[in-house]
Design an enzyme around this catalytic site. Structure first.
Site, PDB file in Angstrom:
ATOM      1  N   LYS A   1      24.794  42.362  49.286  1.00 36.03           N
ATOM      2  CA  LYS A   1      25.291  41.600  48.133  1.00 36.03           C
ATOM      3  C   LYS A   1      26.769  41.237  48.325  1.00 36.03           C
ATOM      4  O   LYS A   1      27.430  41.776  49.233  1.00 36.03           O
ATOM      5  CB  LYS A   1      25.101  42.427  46.856  1.00 36.03           C
ATOM      6  CG  LYS A   1      25.898  43.725  46.845  1.00 36.03           C
ATOM      7  CD  LYS A   1      25.453  44.657  45.702  1.00 36.03           C
ATOM      8  CE  LYS A   1      26.255  45.942  45.731  1.00 36.03           C
ATOM      9  NZ  LYS A   1      25.747  46.949  44.791  1.00 36.03           N
TER      10      LYS A   1
ATOM     11  N   TYR B   1      60.034  39.141  44.079  1.00 38.31           N
ATOM     12  CA  TYR B   1      60.102  38.876  42.640  1.00 38.31           C
ATOM     13  C   TYR B   1      60.595  40.103  41.869  1.00 38.31           C
ATOM     14  O   TYR B   1      60.160  41.222  42.126  1.00 38.31           O
ATOM     15  CB  TYR B   1      58.719  38.490  42.098  1.00 38.31           C
ATOM     16  CG  TYR B   1      58.303  37.092  42.446  1.00 38.31           C
ATOM     17  CD1 TYR B   1      59.027  35.985  41.979  1.00 38.31           C
ATOM     18  CD2 TYR B   1      57.181  36.853  43.226  1.00 38.31           C
ATOM     19  CE1 TYR B   1      58.635  34.698  42.300  1.00 38.31           C
ATOM     20  CE2 TYR B   1      56.776  35.570  43.538  1.00 38.31           C
ATOM     21  CZ  TYR B   1      57.512  34.494  43.070  1.00 38.31           C
ATOM     22  OH  TYR B   1      57.137  33.211  43.384  1.00 38.31           O
TER      23      TYR B   1
HETATM   24  C1  LIG Z   1      25.570  48.194  45.460  1.00 35.32           C
HETATM   25  C2  LIG Z   1      24.297  48.918  45.313  1.00 35.32           C
HETATM   26  C3  LIG Z   1      23.767  49.674  46.366  1.00 35.32           C
HETATM   27  C4  LIG Z   1      24.578  50.008  47.601  1.00 35.32           C
HETATM   28  O1  LIG Z   1      25.510  51.002  47.254  1.00 35.32           O
HETATM   29  P1  LIG Z   1      26.582  51.601  48.259  1.00 35.32           P
HETATM   30  O2  LIG Z   1      27.296  52.618  47.472  1.00 35.32           O
HETATM   31  O3  LIG Z   1      27.447  50.460  48.649  1.00 35.32           O
HETATM   32  O4  LIG Z   1      25.854  52.153  49.433  1.00 35.32           O
HETATM   33  C5  LIG Z   1      22.493  50.189  46.231  1.00 35.32           C
HETATM   34  N1  LIG Z   1      21.789  49.995  45.095  1.00 35.32           N
HETATM   35  C6  LIG Z   1      22.261  49.303  44.043  1.00 35.32           C
HETATM   36  C7  LIG Z   1      21.450  49.137  42.825  1.00 35.32           C
HETATM   37  C8  LIG Z   1      23.542  48.748  44.117  1.00 35.32           C
HETATM   38  O5  LIG Z   1      24.022  48.068  43.058  1.00 35.32           O
END
Ligand SMILES: *Cc1c(COP(=O)(O)O)cnc(C)c1O
Length: 349
Positions: free
Chosen positions: A35, A244
């Site tokens: 993702k 800044y």
């Molecule tokens: C992002 C996510 C994962 C992966 O998790 P990690 O901690 O990055 O290994 C797995 N399952 C779900 C539902 C997630 O949202």
């Protein structure tokens, strides 16, 4: 000149998948979570490297991300969509053979009405209270859903990166109860859950961050290197300030270098006066505010002005940067900017 070069080691991603697959145990299949553009590293290349390593089930947050993965991988690998079947997703799910993780009665109804023959999975909420059917909702729907042969039933651990948290065992126990006798493949664990041991593995694991070199998979190989070109150097005289609002003041004459990247490229502004850049194994502290397009570092530890300074390098991984910024490696990776030139190293993709 670009704002920097981001080098992504696809062989390291493949090696991390292989290591997490081994840690998942021989009776358990290992998927891959890609993702958010493959945690910021480039979904298509990352997914191809993972498929090459052996992953056959991929997970994305929503259908559009699934489309990118399908285009990269072609037909064959299964692609699961965590957000389920949203209004407007039907054509994309169907045309690209994406599998929605159904997370409510509304979604189940929508799916069965729109795509009665299409595969789906079930997402249960065992305590995170974020996404998935509540236990009561699921028990009411179980007899409708299970005969339709969901490909997968999953839930997600809220505290897997804290092995001592009693929430882990409580969620695993509830998940086991809710899925007892279903005969459908189950998945509970992401990276953290894999490391909790066999009681958490079920039939499929779904690592994300560990593939990309982040905690809690501390044995992961580093995946990302980020080198930033130096566009100016000079000496800040004792008493002068940098950046800044003049938040850093030189006590002694200080040689500095300015790199051509800033918070618009994902160098979080929280690194102001906290983080460091590196060159030749030497730490170069960030001076003053991180600007939109530039950062100034103290190069007094270096013999000469470098061509570039690195934010991510062997001496400083994503978790070290995250600690300096008061966040987690996930946010460092997914913030990596779109202005970098991206180079993929390794043969895996
Ligand atoms: C992002 C996510 C994962 C992966 O998790 P990690 O901690 O990055 O290994 C797995 N399952 C779900 C539902 C997630 O949202």
């Amino acid at each position: 000149m670009g704002t920097g070069q981001l080098t992504i080691d696809l062989d390291a991603i493949a090696a991390n998948w292989t290591a997490l697959d081994a840690a998942s145990g021989s009776g358990t299949e290992t998927g891959a979570v890609v993702k958010a553009n493959g945690y910021g590293l480039g979904a298509a290349r990352v997914a191809r490297a993972l498929a090459h390593a052996g992953a056959r089930r991929f997970f994305v947050a929503h259908a559009e991300e699934g489309a990118t993965i399908r285009n990269a991988l072609g037909r064959g690998p299964e692609i699961y969509v965590f957000s389920g079947h949203m209004r407007g997703d039907t054509d994309m799910l169907n045309d690209l053979d994406l599998i929605p993780m159904i997370n409510s009665i509304d979604q189940l109804t929508r799916h069965i009405e729109a795509l009665p023959q299409a595969p789906f999975g079930i997402q249960l909420d065992t305590g995170m209270n974020r996404l998935g059917m509540e236990p009561g909702e699921w028990m009411a729907l179980r007899d409708v859903a299970v005969p339709r042969n969901p490909r997968l039933i999953m839930s997600h651990l809220a505290s897997a990166d804290e092995p001592e948290s009693p929430q882990n065992r409580a969620q695993a126990k509830l998940f086991r109860e809710l899925t007892a006798g279903c005969g459908i493949p189950r998945s509970l664990s992401a990276t953290g859950g894999i490391l909790l041991g066999p009681d958490f593995h079920f039939e499929l694991t779904r690592p994300g961050i560990g593939l990309y070199g982040g905690r809690p998979f501390t044995e992961a190989r580093a995946v990302a290197q980020l080198d930033l070109p130096v566009i100016q150097s000079g000496t800040v005289l004792a008493g002068e300030t940098v950046g800044y609002n003049a938040t850093w003041q030189a006590e002694v004459d200080t040689p500095t270098a300015t790199v051509q990247s800033g918070y618009a490229d994902g160098i979080l502004r929280a690194l102001t006066n906290k983080g460091s850049l590196w060159a030749d194994g030497v730490e170069c502290p960030i001076l003053g505010r991180v600007s939109m397009d530039s950062v100034v570092a103290d190069i007094s530890g270096l013999e000469r002005v470098p061509h570039e300074l690195s934010l991510l390098c062997p001496e400083q991984g994503v978790d070290a940067v995250a600690d300096d910024a008061g966040t987690i490696g996930y946010e460092i990776l997914t913030s990596l900017g779109s202005r970098y030139a991206r180079r993929y190293a390794g043969r895996a993709g």
